[in-house]
Design an enzyme around this catalytic site. Structure first.
Site, PDB file in Angstrom:
ATOM      1  N   CYS A  90       0.889  -1.155   0.000  1.00  0.00           N
ATOM      2  CA  CYS A  90       0.000   0.000   0.000  1.00  0.00           C
ATOM      3  C   CYS A  90       0.926   1.203   0.000  1.00  0.00           C
ATOM      4  CB  CYS A  90      -0.895   0.002   1.234  1.00  0.00           C
ATOM      5  SG  CYS A  90      -1.797   1.550   1.453  1.00  0.00           S
ATOM      6  N   CYS A 104      -0.540   4.309   2.294  1.00  0.00           N
ATOM      7  CA  CYS A 104      -0.553   4.198   3.764  1.00  0.00           C
ATOM      8  C   CYS A 104      -0.005   2.825   4.145  1.00  0.00           C
ATOM      9  CB  CYS A 104      -1.927   4.507   4.363  1.00  0.00           C
ATOM     10  SG  CYS A 104      -3.376   3.833   3.545  1.00  0.00           S
ATOM     11  N   SER A 105      -0.852   1.909   4.604  1.00  0.00           N
ATOM     12  CA  SER A 105      -0.323   0.585   4.940  1.00  0.00           C
ATOM     13  C   SER A 105      -1.454  -0.432   4.974  1.00  0.00           C
ATOM     14  CB  SER A 105       0.382   0.616   6.287  1.00  0.00           C
ATOM     15  OG  SER A 105      -0.514   1.143   7.242  1.00  0.00           O
ATOM     16  N   CYS A 106      -2.384  -0.328   4.026  1.00  0.00           N
ATOM     17  CA  CYS A 106      -3.539  -1.221   3.973  1.00  0.00           C
ATOM     18  C   CYS A 106      -3.071  -2.677   3.913  1.00  0.00           C
ATOM     19  CB  CYS A 106      -4.400  -0.890   2.765  1.00  0.00           C
ATOM     20  SG  CYS A 106      -5.069   0.773   2.839  1.00  0.00           S
TER      21      CYS A 106
END
Lengths: 205, 224
Positions: free
Chosen positions: A108, A111-113
């Site tokens: 991601c 962000c950090s999905c």
């Protein structure tokens, strides 16, 4: 939320991050907005109950059950729900399979999905700037840093999780695992292999 | 045009450390996650609003904060922006009296149910899907929010203004560009779109590799 502003109230909190968290927890608890026991429950859930062992169950079952595999590749949500693997940050799963022709890897960049119900909370490196910035541009170099060499004639497909779709990679089933039970196979499926930064573990002979 | 979080393709971040593989390194990391989820359960914002709060940290703060520090900073800013916590309370470290929202507090016994229930983003009502797998599309350029200047969007700048191929239809999903800014859910068809790596990065990429992104219909226009 103002879209471009220098007004950042967070600067009023103590600079030390541990104290920042404690200050927010204290303020919210004193206002009746947080039940500290609920925090313990959330932490216990993601430390002990939800993690890559869930994803490994899905992968091992796909390796051994053709009808299940077909369902996972076409319409996974009903069966994931049945297995108890539906939940926050895993509402819309897409399962992608590694093959002799294609190696998949998930990131991601914005962000950090990450698919929480199947893999838990992401590891530090997945959230790092270096991984987010580089794996879309030079996936083969990044994979090499994880010890994975993708042959030149194999396609690398990087999935950038820009929406609420969450991706799980199914690593190729290692050779020599034909006689293994599903429980034994699950042990070969590491977290990184379901992100795409590792292959399934070779069985020890 | 872009913000600091939009880092796909950026040079200069150095090697990745695969040994940095713990979920929570410090005790406060887990606490930060839990405080954020519990505050979110008050129902005063959505996921797009909270992502935008982290993205609007100043580039300096975004770069120097570790992952969960960004979460804490975003949370503090949202709590003040929504009038839930005052600046004086942030400064003093103490809450001044019970909040009107206290009856919405997430109780320990409700946690499992809330996490298991999730929060689906697919919607039945939306404009008709205009693309099908195999169609060629071009992404918007620049990669910015059409409704709010400097607003939230999920089109990374590295993929703006490029041609790709629809590979999956995901149904209609809430549009972050609207939902982050109180403009409603504005659900739209969402697609997985594949881009040849060389179209994104030039010759340094391998000819056979590709990058797939999930993109909303309004991010795309037909091309040949």
């Amino acid at each position: 939320m103002p879209h471009d502003t220098h007004d950042h109230p967070h600067a009023l909190l103590p600079p030390d991050p541990a104290l920042r968290v404690r200050a927010l927890e204290t303020i919210l608890t004193e206002k009746g907005l947080i039940d500290p026991a609920a925090l313990d429950e959330i932490i216990d859930t993601y430390e002990h109950k939800i993690g890559p062992q869930n994803g490994a169950k899905v992968v091992a079952k796909m390796w051994t059950d053709p009808a299940f595999r077909e369902a996972m590749l076409t319409d996974p949500m009903p069966l994931l729900d049945e297995m108890g693997f539906y939940g926050r940050q895993g509402e819309h799963m897409v399962i992608v399979e590694n093959t002799p022709q294609v190696h998949n890897v998930v990131v991601c960049t914005l962000c950090s999905c990450y698919p929480w119900p199947l893999l838990g909370i992401p590891p530090g490196w997945y959230k790092s700037d270096a991984y987010r910035a580089r794996v879309v541009r030079e996936p083969r170099a990044v994979l090499a840093e994880f010890g994975v060499t993708v042959p030149a004639d194999k396609k690398v497909r990087v999935w950038d999780s820009t929406a609420e779709i969450r991706y799980l990679v199914v690593p190729e089933r290692p050779a020599g695992t034909e006689g293994m039970t599903v429980a034994e196979l699950e042990k070969l499926v590491s977290r990184n292999s379901m992100i795409g930064t590792a292959l399934a573990t070779e069985p020890t002979t | 045009m872009s913000r600091v979080h939009d880092m796909g393709g950026r040079y200069g971040d150095g090697a990745i450390n695969p040994k940095d593989d713990a979920t929570f390194v410090e005790g406060w990391h887990a606490r930060a996650l839990a405080v954020t989820l519990a505050a979110g359960a008050l129902g005063q914002w959505n996921i797009d609003y909270s992502r935008h709060a982290r993205e609007t940290l100043s580039p300096k703060d975004y770069a120097r904060f570790s992952y969960y520090e960004k979460w804490m900073a975003g949370l503090a800013d949202m709590l003040v922006a929504k009038g839930i916590v005052t600046r004086e309370e942030l400064q003093s470290g103490h809450g001044a009296g019970r909040s009107d929202l206290a009856d919405r507090v997430l109780r320990a016994e409700a946690v499992a149910g809330v996490l298991a229930k999730g929060s689906p983003y697919q919607r039945p009502e939306a404009p008709a899907a205009t693309f099908t797998p195999g169609d060629r599309v071009r992404t918007r350029r620049p990669a910015h929010n059409l409704h709010v200047t400097g607003g939230h969007t999920r089109l990374p700048s590295y993929a703006a203004g490029l041609s790709g191929t629809i590979v999956l239809r995901h149904g209609a999903h809430v549009l972050p560009d609207a939902n982050a800014h109180g403009l409603g859910e504005a659900a739209e068809p969402l697609y997985a779109v594949a881009f040849p790596a060389r179209d994104l990065w030039g010759d340094e990429a391998c000819a056979q590799d590709e990058v797939v992104l999930d993109l909303w219909q309004s991010y795309l226009e037909p091309t040949t």
